[in-house]
Design an enzyme around this catalytic site. Structure first.
Site, PDB file in Angstrom:
ATOM      1  N   GLU A 243     -26.789  48.454   8.941  1.00 49.63           N
ATOM      2  CA  GLU A 243     -26.741  47.372   9.706  1.00 49.63           C
ATOM      3  C   GLU A 243     -27.920  47.148  10.674  1.00 49.63           C
ATOM      4  O   GLU A 243     -27.940  46.460  11.860  1.00 49.63           O
ATOM      5  CB  GLU A 243     -25.502  47.310  10.824  1.00 49.63           C
ATOM      6  CG  GLU A 243     -24.279  47.228   9.894  1.00 49.63           C
ATOM      7  CD  GLU A 243     -24.180  46.013   9.124  1.00 49.63           C
ATOM      8  OE1 GLU A 243     -24.980  45.178   9.482  1.00 49.63           O
ATOM      9  OE2 GLU A 243     -23.674  45.977   8.146  1.00 49.63           O
TER      10      GLU A 243
HETATM   11  C1  LIG Z   1     -24.942  54.595   3.302  1.00 49.26           C
HETATM   12  C2  LIG Z   1     -25.472  53.295   3.235  1.00 49.26           C
HETATM   13  C3  LIG Z   1     -24.627  52.276   3.317  1.00 49.26           C
HETATM   14  C4  LIG Z   1     -25.247  50.722   3.334  1.00 49.26           C
HETATM   15  N1  LIG Z   1     -24.565  49.790   3.092  1.00 49.26           N
HETATM   16  C5  LIG Z   1     -25.164  48.749   3.081  1.00 49.26           C
HETATM   17  C6  LIG Z   1     -24.511  47.458   2.701  1.00 49.26           C
HETATM   18  O1  LIG Z   1     -23.319  47.414   2.565  1.00 49.26           O
HETATM   19  N2  LIG Z   1     -25.227  46.309   2.441  1.00 49.26           N
HETATM   20  C7  LIG Z   1     -26.326  46.099   2.550  1.00 49.26           C
HETATM   21  O2  LIG Z   1     -27.080  45.059   2.226  1.00 49.26           O
HETATM   22  N3  LIG Z   1     -27.092  47.440   3.062  1.00 49.26           N
HETATM   23  C8  LIG Z   1     -26.677  48.340   3.173  1.00 49.26           C
HETATM   24  N4  LIG Z   1     -27.526  49.661   3.511  1.00 49.26           N
HETATM   25  C9  LIG Z   1     -28.814  49.309   3.517  1.00 49.26           C
HETATM   26  C10 LIG Z   1     -29.260  49.538   4.997  1.00 49.26           C
HETATM   27  O3  LIG Z   1     -28.628  48.420   5.853  1.00 49.26           O
HETATM   28  C11 LIG Z   1     -30.764  49.754   5.010  1.00 49.26           C
HETATM   29  O4  LIG Z   1     -30.845  51.263   4.659  1.00 49.26           O
HETATM   30  C12 LIG Z   1     -31.185  49.740   6.512  1.00 49.26           C
HETATM   31  O5  LIG Z   1     -31.260  48.487   6.796  1.00 49.26           O
HETATM   32  C13 LIG Z   1     -32.836  50.108   6.421  1.00 49.26           C
HETATM   33  O6  LIG Z   1     -33.526  49.566   5.372  1.00 49.26           O
HETATM   34  P1  LIG Z   1     -34.324  50.752   4.521  1.00 49.26           P
HETATM   35  O7  LIG Z   1     -33.461  51.855   4.163  1.00 49.26           O
HETATM   36  O8  LIG Z   1     -35.025  50.082   3.372  1.00 49.26           O
HETATM   37  O9  LIG Z   1     -35.321  51.391   5.472  1.00 49.26           O
HETATM   38  P2  LIG Z   1     -36.884  50.615   5.919  1.00 49.26           P
HETATM   39  O10 LIG Z   1     -36.748  49.249   6.057  1.00 49.26           O
HETATM   40  O11 LIG Z   1     -37.600  50.912   5.111  1.00 49.26           O
HETATM   41  O12 LIG Z   1     -37.182  51.301   7.282  1.00 49.26           O
HETATM   42  C14 LIG Z   1     -37.743  52.446   7.321  1.00 49.26           C
HETATM   43  C15 LIG Z   1     -37.939  52.785   8.805  1.00 49.26           C
HETATM   44  O13 LIG Z   1     -38.915  52.077   9.259  1.00 49.26           O
HETATM   45  C16 LIG Z   1     -38.708  51.530  10.378  1.00 49.26           C
HETATM   46  N5  LIG Z   1     -39.067  49.862  10.209  1.00 49.26           N
HETATM   47  C17 LIG Z   1     -39.099  49.054   9.180  1.00 49.26           C
HETATM   48  N6  LIG Z   1     -39.465  48.027   9.671  1.00 49.26           N
HETATM   49  C18 LIG Z   1     -39.779  48.019  10.876  1.00 49.26           C
HETATM   50  C19 LIG Z   1     -40.146  47.117  11.889  1.00 49.26           C
HETATM   51  N7  LIG Z   1     -40.621  45.681  11.482  1.00 49.26           N
HETATM   52  N8  LIG Z   1     -40.620  47.373  13.218  1.00 49.26           N
HETATM   53  C20 LIG Z   1     -40.523  48.514  13.412  1.00 49.26           C
HETATM   54  N9  LIG Z   1     -39.859  49.583  12.637  1.00 49.26           N
HETATM   55  C21 LIG Z   1     -39.531  49.316  11.271  1.00 49.26           C
HETATM   56  C22 LIG Z   1     -36.987  51.491  10.448  1.00 49.26           C
HETATM   57  O14 LIG Z   1     -36.758  51.258  11.784  1.00 49.26           O
HETATM   58  C23 LIG Z   1     -36.850  52.978   9.943  1.00 49.26           C
HETATM   59  O15 LIG Z   1     -37.158  53.705  10.654  1.00 49.26           O
HETATM   60  C24 LIG Z   1     -26.774  50.792   3.391  1.00 49.26           C
HETATM   61  C25 LIG Z   1     -27.484  51.907   3.497  1.00 49.26           C
HETATM   62  C26 LIG Z   1     -26.846  53.272   3.302  1.00 49.26           C
HETATM   63  C27 LIG Z   1     -27.701  54.432   3.500  1.00 49.26           C
END
Ligand SMILES: Cc1cc2nc3c(=O)[nH]c(=O)nc-3n(C[C@H](O)[C@H](O)[C@H](O)COP(=O)(O)OP(=O)(O)OC[C@H]3O[C@@H](n4cnc5c(N)ncnc54)[C@H](O)[C@@H]3O)c2cc1C
Length: 584
Positions: free
Chosen positions: A436
């Site tokens: 989220e």
């Molecule tokens: C169990 C699980 C359930 C999920 N359920 C859903 C779902 O139902 N629907 C859905 O669409 N998604 C879902 N997700 C996805 C989830 O919302 C994302 O994993 C999350 O938003 C982070 O994206 P990412 O994993 O690609 O990390 P990234 O975006 O790659 O981020 C990695 C790190 O970099 C930091 N970061 C990235 N961009 C910035 C920035 N601009 N400024 C500062 N810091 C930054 C982040 O804070 C984090 O610490 C789920 C994920 C999991 C693991």
């Protein structure tokens, strides 16, 4: 070890601290409701959470979900519990009555959600996503889509899923690639792969309604070129009956650290038929209706797990004998005698009760935003919701994990092994800090959009309310009110400082965003403690003592963290940028 939903505390917040019925007196939609009904709902919710969901929690974690060519199966007992959940009307508790929902206030719904998350987080995620999808459909979809989908979703016969994330597009949704091509009949062909989709596929409901972000062929690049589509797993005929399978399939499920009974799916959309929700290219704004509901829901995951963890740790701490007792007539000490164990238990309780209060305040503002007839009240409530949502999401989920971690520590080695179940709470809580929108992204949202872009106007109004509570506080709690005055002044100064830093160097200022969010959360927590103390006369002597001690602990041992945050933000974040990427 048992879980007992804190129904009395919840009822105290609704009736006395926030007097919600009085705040809702001009809301026609709530005119039939009263505190008797709210208490009955809390009691029934507690029974369901304690007796149906909690007993499934451990086995669900052990069995997990399974994916095969015929779909995804949830653990034993989940189907029956889901059936009971739907029959009890829990899915539509806060849903629109026009489509079969009960239309009860969000202020009540959040408390029920906290119980459900405490009892069984994995289970609760399925209906939570459905409720969020219903909110987005109700707010933005055409009447035809609402008529065809909402009733079956609000009853839980069909569930909902939120499809944003793609392999290369997580926090940055602006780069998502899923395509939507127009069909002649006004529908769209949706093609692409979404990952990490909670409840993307499962065996609980007859159909799954996916809300999918995708791009139209001529869409501008970035977040302004994203549209939102409703894509059913199984087509729905005009008369509401189920038709053929749509081009939606689950490729696999994730194997995860926690929430193992919640199916996290790779979803493939292969020219699936979808229907646009809202205007073309304005889908992100519509999706935010769902995302904001989910952010609050996930905040409650944090509080719920922290509460159950506190309860188990406390039960254990009174029974476990280690060390010598300082109490007369006792040889061995129950570990609850030791200061460090008490520190952990009081940290858990005092943050949980502050966070629970904030969840009611936030939800009450959602109710006012959605239902008030007064445009001024509506607007101010909407701004307050926007400000408080990232604070609640990030702070409750950080506190959720930290408190579950304290729970493990209280049990020592017995917390680290499976037997007592507290390690599951920590594993289940960890994801809430990530999905989220990560907590880092929440802090950025707070600083950039909710404070700097707003010139801190909404925040200043909130500070004004805090000052009013201080002015009206019971003289018995003057000491705490004075301390709150001091911390409020610090939060005000810090707001000016970080806004100036942001103006000078936006990238570096964001280094302090999480600390700034925590500062506001602790000041708001302190405020809500004073607000609670001002009403404790209605509680028993014992409960008054417990509330006062928890408030004092919060002020004496948790709020001083603010001084560290202030120092760190004042120091600036140049050191974080001193090294090049390759040697950091
Ligand atoms: C169990 C699980 C359930 C999920 N359920 C859903 C779902 O139902 N629907 C859905 O669409 N998604 C879902 N997700 C996805 C989830 O919302 C994302 O994993 C999350 O938003 C982070 O994206 P990412 O994993 O690609 O990390 P990234 O975006 O790659 O981020 C990695 C790190 O970099 C930091 N970061 C990235 N961009 C910035 C920035 N601009 N400024 C500062 N810091 C930054 C982040 O804070 C984090 O610490 C789920 C994920 C999991 C693991």
């Amino acid at each position: 070890m048992s879980y007992k939903a804190p129904v009395d505390d919840m009822s105290f917040l609704l009736k006395h601290v926030f007097d919600v019925q009085n705040n809702f007196k001009d809301i026609e939609a709530f005119s039939d409701f009263d505190y008797e009904l709210y208490d009955a709902v809390l009691e029934e919710g507690a029974k369901f959470a304690e007796n149906v969901l909690y007993p499934l929690n451990r086995d669900g974690d052990e069995e997990g979900c399974h994916h095969s060519s015929s779909g995804v199966t949830t653990p034993k007992g989940f189907k029956e519990a889901y059936q009971q959940f739907c029959e009890g009307g829990w899915q539509g508790i806060n849903g629109s009555p026009e489509f079969g929902g009960q239309g009860l206030p969000k202020a009540l719904h959040v408390l029920v959600e906290e119980m459900l998350y405490a009892a069984n987080t994995s289970f609760t995620l399925y209906p939570s996503l459905t409720a969020g999808a219903c909110a987005a459909i109700a707010a933005h979809a055409s009447d035809e889509l609402k008529g065809r989908y909402l009733e079956n979703m609000q009853s839980g016969i069909w569930s909902g899923a939120m499809c944003l994330t793609e392999p290369h597009s997580g926090s940055d949704l602006g780069i998502l690639k899923t395509k939507a091509e127009p069909n002649d009949d006004g529908s769209y062909k949706i093609s692409g792969t979404k990952i990490f989709i909670t409840g993307g596929e499962h065996d609980l409901a007859d159909n799954i309604i996916h809300l999918v972000l995708a791009r139209l062929p001529d869409a501008p690049a970035g977040p302004r070129g994203i549209s939102l589509f409703l894509v059913p797993k199984i087509a729905v005929n005009e008369d509401g009956s189920l038709g053929d399978a749509n081009g939606v399939s689950c490729g696999s499920i994730e194997h995860k650290m926690g929430i193992k009974a919640s199916a996290t799916c790779v979803m493939n959309f292969d020219e699936a038929t979808g229907y646009i929700i809202g205007e073309p290219n304005k889908g992100l704004a519509c999706m935010f209706t769902m995302m904001n509901k989910e952010r609050l829901s996930i905040a409650l995951q944090g509080t719920g797990l922290a509460e159950v963890s506190y309860q188990v740790a406390k039960q254990y701490a009174v029974e476990r004998i280690q060390g010598r007792s300082t109490r007369e007539g006792q040889k061995g000490a129950a570990i609850i005698e030791h200061a460090d164990v008490r520190r952990m238990l009081m940290t858990m309780r005092s943050t949980n009760e502050a966070n629970r209060a904030l969840s009611v305040l936030l939800a009450m503002n959602i109710d006012l935003e959605e239902h008030s007839q007064d445009p001024g009240v509506k607007l101010q409530a909407a701004k307050t919701v926007a400000l408080l949502t990232p604070i609640a999401k990030a702070f409750f989920t950080d506190a959720g994990f930290d408190n579950c971690n304290h729970g493990i520590q209280v049990l020592g080695g017995h917390g680290y092994v499976r037997e007592w179940g507290v390690e599951q709470f920590a594993r289940d809580a960890r994801i809430a800090q990530i999905y989220e929108g990560t907590n880092g992204i929440q802090a950025q949202d707070l600083l950039v959009r909710k404070v700097c872009a707003d010139k801190a106007e909404t925040l200043q109004a909130l500070f004004g309310e805090i000052a009013e509570t201080i002015a009206a506080s019971d003289p018995k709690f003057t000491k705490l009110a004075e301390q709150l005055t001091v911390y409020l002044a610090k939060a005000k100064d810090l707001t000016s400082t970080i806004m100036q830093q942001f103006e000078r160097n936006p990238a570096a200022a964001q280094g302090g965003a999480v600390e700034y969010l925590n500062t506001l959360a602790y000041v708001i927590g302190g405020w809500l403690w004073v607000k609670q103390l001002n009403c404790i006369k209605v509680l028993s002597e014992l409960e008054q003592q417990r509330k006062l001690a928890a408030a004092e602990f919060f002020f004496e041992h948790l709020m001083p963290k603010i001084d560290g945050y202030v120092a760190s933000i004042n120091n600036g974040y140049d050191a974080a940028f001193a090294l090049t990427d390759d040697i950091i």
